[in-house]
Scaffold this motif. Sequence first.
Motif, PDB file in Angstrom:
ATOM      1  N   CYS A 195       0.838  -1.214   0.153  1.00  0.00           N
ATOM      2  CA  CYS A 195      -0.276  -0.071   0.076  1.00  0.00           C
ATOM      3  C   CYS A 195       0.982   1.152  -0.082  1.00  0.00           C
ATOM      4  O   CYS A 195       1.842   1.453   0.593  1.00  0.00           O
ATOM      5  CB  CYS A 195      -1.001   0.253   1.356  1.00  0.00           C
ATOM      6  N   TRP A 196       0.811   2.254  -0.741  1.00  0.00           N
ATOM      7  CA  TRP A 196       1.142   3.236  -1.115  1.00  0.00           C
ATOM      8  C   TRP A 196       0.076   4.625  -0.806  1.00  0.00           C
ATOM      9  O   TRP A 196      -0.569   4.545  -1.345  1.00  0.00           O
ATOM     10  CB  TRP A 196       1.839   3.439  -2.029  1.00  0.00           C
ATOM     11  N   LEU A 197       0.833   5.276   0.129  1.00  0.00           N
ATOM     12  CA  LEU A 197       0.067   7.007   0.015  1.00  0.00           C
ATOM     13  C   LEU A 197       1.268   7.756  -0.131  1.00  0.00           C
ATOM     14  O   LEU A 197       2.342   7.903   0.151  1.00  0.00           O
ATOM     15  CB  LEU A 197      -0.075   7.469   2.116  1.00  0.00           C
ATOM     16  N   THR A 198       0.549   8.945  -1.158  1.00  0.00           N
ATOM     17  CA  THR A 198       1.615   9.888  -1.674  1.00  0.00           C
ATOM     18  C   THR A 198       0.869  10.960  -1.580  1.00  0.00           C
ATOM     19  O   THR A 198      -0.216  11.762  -1.443  1.00  0.00           O
ATOM     20  CB  THR A 198       2.061   9.936  -2.989  1.00  0.00           C
ATOM     21  N   ASP A 199       1.812  12.372  -1.319  1.00  0.00           N
ATOM     22  CA  ASP A 199       1.443  13.866  -1.423  1.00  0.00           C
ATOM     23  C   ASP A 199       1.220  14.114  -3.405  1.00  0.00           C
ATOM     24  O   ASP A 199       1.538  13.400  -3.594  1.00  0.00           O
ATOM     25  CB  ASP A 199       2.493  15.342  -0.934  1.00  0.00           C
ATOM     26  N   MET A 200       0.772  15.273  -3.369  1.00  0.00           N
ATOM     27  CA  MET A 200       0.023  15.294  -4.594  1.00  0.00           C
ATOM     28  C   MET A 200       1.085  16.703  -4.692  1.00  0.00           C
ATOM     29  O   MET A 200       1.895  16.391  -5.508  1.00  0.00           O
ATOM     30  CB  MET A 200      -1.174  16.255  -5.151  1.00  0.00           C
ATOM     31  N   MET A 243      -3.486  10.412   8.388  1.00  0.00           N
ATOM     32  CA  MET A 243      -2.846   9.161   7.876  1.00  0.00           C
ATOM     33  C   MET A 243      -3.593   7.915   7.923  1.00  0.00           C
ATOM     34  O   MET A 243      -4.021   7.116   7.273  1.00  0.00           O
ATOM     35  CB  MET A 243      -1.393   9.056   8.340  1.00  0.00           C
ATOM     36  N   ARG A 244      -3.735   8.402   9.154  1.00  0.00           N
ATOM     37  CA  ARG A 244      -4.803   7.048   9.965  1.00  0.00           C
ATOM     38  C   ARG A 244      -6.199   6.905   9.475  1.00  0.00           C
ATOM     39  O   ARG A 244      -6.844   6.091   8.645  1.00  0.00           O
ATOM     40  CB  ARG A 244      -5.726   7.134  10.984  1.00  0.00           C
ATOM     41  N   THR A 245      -6.976   7.849   8.514  1.00  0.00           N
ATOM     42  CA  THR A 245      -8.349   7.827   7.890  1.00  0.00           C
ATOM     43  C   THR A 245      -7.844   7.562   6.098  1.00  0.00           C
ATOM     44  O   THR A 245      -8.353   6.413   6.062  1.00  0.00           O
ATOM     45  CB  THR A 245      -8.910   9.381   8.141  1.00  0.00           C
ATOM     46  N   ALA A 246      -7.430   7.878   6.066  1.00  0.00           N
ATOM     47  CA  ALA A 246      -6.439   7.662   4.887  1.00  0.00           C
ATOM     48  C   ALA A 246      -5.881   5.692   4.972  1.00  0.00           C
ATOM     49  O   ALA A 246      -6.684   5.168   3.855  1.00  0.00           O
ATOM     50  CB  ALA A 246      -5.194   7.790   4.355  1.00  0.00           C
ATOM     51  N   LEU A 247      -5.405   5.499   5.812  1.00  0.00           N
ATOM     52  CA  LEU A 247      -5.428   3.926   5.919  1.00  0.00           C
ATOM     53  C   LEU A 247      -7.037   3.153   5.942  1.00  0.00           C
ATOM     54  O   LEU A 247      -6.656   1.652   5.285  1.00  0.00           O
ATOM     55  CB  LEU A 247      -4.671   3.022   6.717  1.00  0.00           C
ATOM     56  N   ASN A 248      -7.369   3.709   6.861  1.00  0.00           N
ATOM     57  CA  ASN A 248      -8.606   3.211   6.601  1.00  0.00           C
ATOM     58  C   ASN A 248     -10.059   3.037   5.476  1.00  0.00           C
ATOM     59  O   ASN A 248     -10.423   1.721   5.465  1.00  0.00           O
ATOM     60  CB  ASN A 248      -9.588   3.689   8.330  1.00  0.00           C
ATOM     61  N   ARG A 249      -9.656   4.174   5.332  1.00  0.00           N
ATOM     62  CA  ARG A 249     -10.270   4.238   3.548  1.00  0.00           C
ATOM     63  C   ARG A 249      -9.735   2.977   2.445  1.00  0.00           C
ATOM     64  O   ARG A 249     -10.664   2.884   1.731  1.00  0.00           O
ATOM     65  CB  ARG A 249      -9.854   5.373   2.683  1.00  0.00           C
ATOM     66  N   ILE A 250      -8.650   2.352   2.729  1.00  0.00           N
ATOM     67  CA  ILE A 250      -8.141   1.682   1.967  1.00  0.00           C
ATOM     68  C   ILE A 250      -7.670   0.479   2.111  1.00  0.00           C
ATOM     69  O   ILE A 250      -7.370  -0.680   1.752  1.00  0.00           O
ATOM     70  CB  ILE A 250      -6.966   1.724   0.736  1.00  0.00           C
ATOM     71  N   ASP A 251      -8.274   0.067   3.633  1.00  0.00           N
ATOM     72  CA  ASP A 251      -7.920  -0.957   3.912  1.00  0.00           C
ATOM     73  C   ASP A 251      -6.339  -1.543   4.009  1.00  0.00           C
ATOM     74  O   ASP A 251      -6.418  -2.370   4.296  1.00  0.00           O
ATOM     75  CB  ASP A 251      -8.898  -2.237   3.627  1.00  0.00           C
ATOM     76  N   ALA A 252      -5.495  -0.608   4.815  1.00  0.00           N
ATOM     77  CA  ALA A 252      -4.268  -0.818   4.407  1.00  0.00           C
ATOM     78  C   ALA A 252      -3.855  -0.050   6.145  1.00  0.00           C
ATOM     79  O   ALA A 252      -4.502  -0.384   7.105  1.00  0.00           O
ATOM     80  CB  ALA A 252      -3.502   0.473   4.112  1.00  0.00           C
ATOM     81  N   HIS A 253      -2.842  -1.287   6.145  1.00  0.00           N
ATOM     82  CA  HIS A 253      -2.434  -1.831   7.568  1.00  0.00           C
ATOM     83  C   HIS A 253      -0.432  -0.831   7.289  1.00  0.00           C
ATOM     84  O   HIS A 253      -0.084  -0.844   6.982  1.00  0.00           O
ATOM     85  CB  HIS A 253      -1.567  -3.033   8.324  1.00  0.00           C
TER      86      HIS A 253
END
Length: 266
Positions: free
Chosen positions: A9-14, A190-200
């Motif tokens: 899983c990846w999160l990135t700023d824009m 970050m936590r809400t983003a993780l929850n949104r894509i069901d990521a750990h």
Amino acid sequence: MTEPKPVDCWLTDMDGVLVREQHAIPGAAEFLAALQQTDRRYLVLTNNSIFTPRDLQARLRASGIELPVEAIWTSALATAQFLGNQRSDGTAYVIGEAGLTTAVHEIGYVMSDRDPDYVVLGETRTYSFEAITRAIRLIENGSRFIATNPDATGPSTEGSIPATGAIAALITKATGVEPYYVGKPNPLMMRTALNRIDAHSEHTVMIGDRMDTDVVSGLEAGLRTILVLSGSTNADAVQRFPYVPTRVVDSIADVVPLVHQFLSPV
């Protein structure tokens, strides 16, 4: 030292990572394509609360970047979700633009300037003295103070412009009340983003261009972090912070090969 966990899983700023002044940064389109080709879960995060995800999707498309609207997570959306979780069917006096007002409406809130539960401050290009004065008086009378993010300035073609954090400081100076900031560097984003894509968190990497928002919020949420030097932070500035990212690279183009490595060395 424990072995690094697989990254799926990846999160990135824009801004500063994928785009700069509405132009795609080389490698951005390839990075997103690699995520989609390898079925990685991901979200693009932004503290910008001005635009709706659909607006941002259109702006990215104009830069040559294709992104599903559901892959965009803004501080406005995170703020609205926070409000809905705290107090359902509440009322709010909102200073902001469509990205924020739409998000707050969609959780069932009513916009009101008469004893609202919350004063919600976001970013706008047309801050009104009248609206700021109204916010100050509502907070003095007991409304709770929420802000989308603490960024003091934002970019423009002419130079820096005052942003949410600067206006929040003005209101705080007048009222003595500090806002609760939902967006980065609050790890809640970050936590809400993780929850949104069901990521750990142990299997997720956060990419950003700012040490004081992207990297620290990723770190505090338990993510591995990559700092790109294509935005707000240069290599010399990294050493001034008491924490370090997992990896520092020149740009998002350097991250593309890592997406194809499930057992990522990040």
